[in-house]
Write a protein that holds these residues in place. Sequence first.
Motif, mmCIF file in Angstrom:
data_model
loop_
_atom_site.group_PDB
_atom_site.id
_atom_site.type_symbol
_atom_site.label_atom_id
_atom_site.label_comp_id
_atom_site.label_asym_id
_atom_site.label_seq_id
_atom_site.Cartn_x
_atom_site.Cartn_y
_atom_site.Cartn_z
ATOM 1 N N ARG A 82 5.741 3.561 2.442
ATOM 2 C CA ARG A 82 4.181 2.527 3.079
ATOM 3 C C ARG A 82 3.268 4.347 3.760
ATOM 4 O O ARG A 82 2.208 3.502 3.550
ATOM 5 C CB ARG A 82 4.599 2.117 4.542
ATOM 6 N N ASP A 83 4.074 5.511 3.607
ATOM 7 C CA ASP A 83 2.983 5.861 4.577
ATOM 8 C C ASP A 83 2.467 6.727 2.750
ATOM 9 O O ASP A 83 1.668 7.386 2.611
ATOM 10 C CB ASP A 83 4.289 7.178 4.718
ATOM 11 N N VAL A 84 3.224 6.666 2.087
ATOM 12 C CA VAL A 84 2.378 6.776 0.630
ATOM 13 C C VAL A 84 2.077 5.991 -0.599
ATOM 14 O O VAL A 84 1.175 6.436 -1.218
ATOM 15 C CB VAL A 84 3.033 7.703 -0.250
ATOM 16 N N ILE A 85 1.956 4.574 -0.551
ATOM 17 C CA ILE A 85 1.740 3.602 -0.678
ATOM 18 C C ILE A 85 1.377 2.469 0.355
ATOM 19 O O ILE A 85 1.698 2.021 0.403
ATOM 20 C CB ILE A 85 2.957 2.965 -2.198
ATOM 21 N N ASP A 86 -0.058 2.463 -0.501
ATOM 22 C CA ASP A 86 -0.774 0.909 0.630
ATOM 23 C C ASP A 86 -0.858 -0.365 0.027
ATOM 24 O O ASP A 86 -0.392 -0.796 0.334
ATOM 25 C CB ASP A 86 -2.513 1.778 0.669
ATOM 26 N N ASP A 87 -0.764 0.281 -1.650
ATOM 27 C CA ASP A 87 -0.461 -0.923 -2.538
ATOM 28 C C ASP A 87 0.744 -1.176 -3.676
ATOM 29 O O ASP A 87 -0.150 -0.025 -4.580
ATOM 30 C CB ASP A 87 -2.539 -1.496 -3.259
ATOM 31 N N PRO A 88 1.626 -1.935 -3.118
ATOM 32 C CA PRO A 88 2.874 -1.651 -4.220
ATOM 33 C C PRO A 88 1.873 -2.291 -6.044
ATOM 34 O O PRO A 88 2.570 -2.053 -7.025
ATOM 35 C CB PRO A 88 3.281 -3.180 -3.828
ATOM 36 N N ASP A 89 0.729 -2.612 -6.488
ATOM 37 C CA ASP A 89 0.981 -2.064 -7.383
ATOM 38 C C ASP A 89 -0.619 -1.769 -7.716
ATOM 39 O O ASP A 89 -0.998 -1.327 -8.869
ATOM 40 C CB ASP A 89 -0.952 -3.811 -7.572
ATOM 41 N N ARG A 90 -0.517 -0.024 -7.168
ATOM 42 C CA ARG A 90 -1.631 0.291 -7.297
ATOM 43 C C ARG A 90 -0.856 2.015 -7.310
ATOM 44 O O ARG A 90 -0.665 2.693 -6.441
ATOM 45 C CB ARG A 90 -2.915 0.502 -6.551
ATOM 46 N N ILE A 91 -0.163 2.416 -8.124
ATOM 47 C CA ILE A 91 1.199 3.536 -7.899
ATOM 48 C C ILE A 91 0.363 4.965 -8.978
ATOM 49 O O ILE A 91 -0.117 4.235 -10.442
ATOM 50 C CB ILE A 91 2.900 3.455 -8.043
ATOM 51 N N PHE A 92 0.877 5.971 -8.847
ATOM 52 C CA PHE A 92 0.317 6.636 -9.531
ATOM 53 C C PHE A 92 0.873 7.951 -10.413
ATOM 54 O O PHE A 92 1.800 7.765 -10.215
ATOM 55 C CB PHE A 92 -1.031 7.216 -9.004
#
Length: 103
Positions: A82-92
């Motif tokens: 949660r500290d690096v991913i705000d939206d589980p559908d938006r990873i890079f």
Amino acid sequence: MSNDKKADFSGVTAKVDSTENIKEKADFSGVTARVDSTEDIVGVGGPQAASYTIAKGDTLSSIAQKHYGKAGAWKMIFEANRDVIDDPDRIFPGQTIKLPPTE
């Protein structure tokens, strides 16, 4: 990151009399303390979270399938990051995430 477990300091007690006018050494024989291990909270001594660098085309589901054998474990990965991913559908690609140990 949300963690339901919190350190419990309810058993900690201490008593220190003022040493302002005392010329002898302070007596700490009445001081007591209890420390419960936080090992299960921070993972010390147990399985450690592995890190993973996201590649092009990865999804949390595909990463979960590859590392845990079940796509539904994506939620566990998301919660651990949660500290690096705000939206589980938006990873890079290039993001480094933690892969928590299974319980």
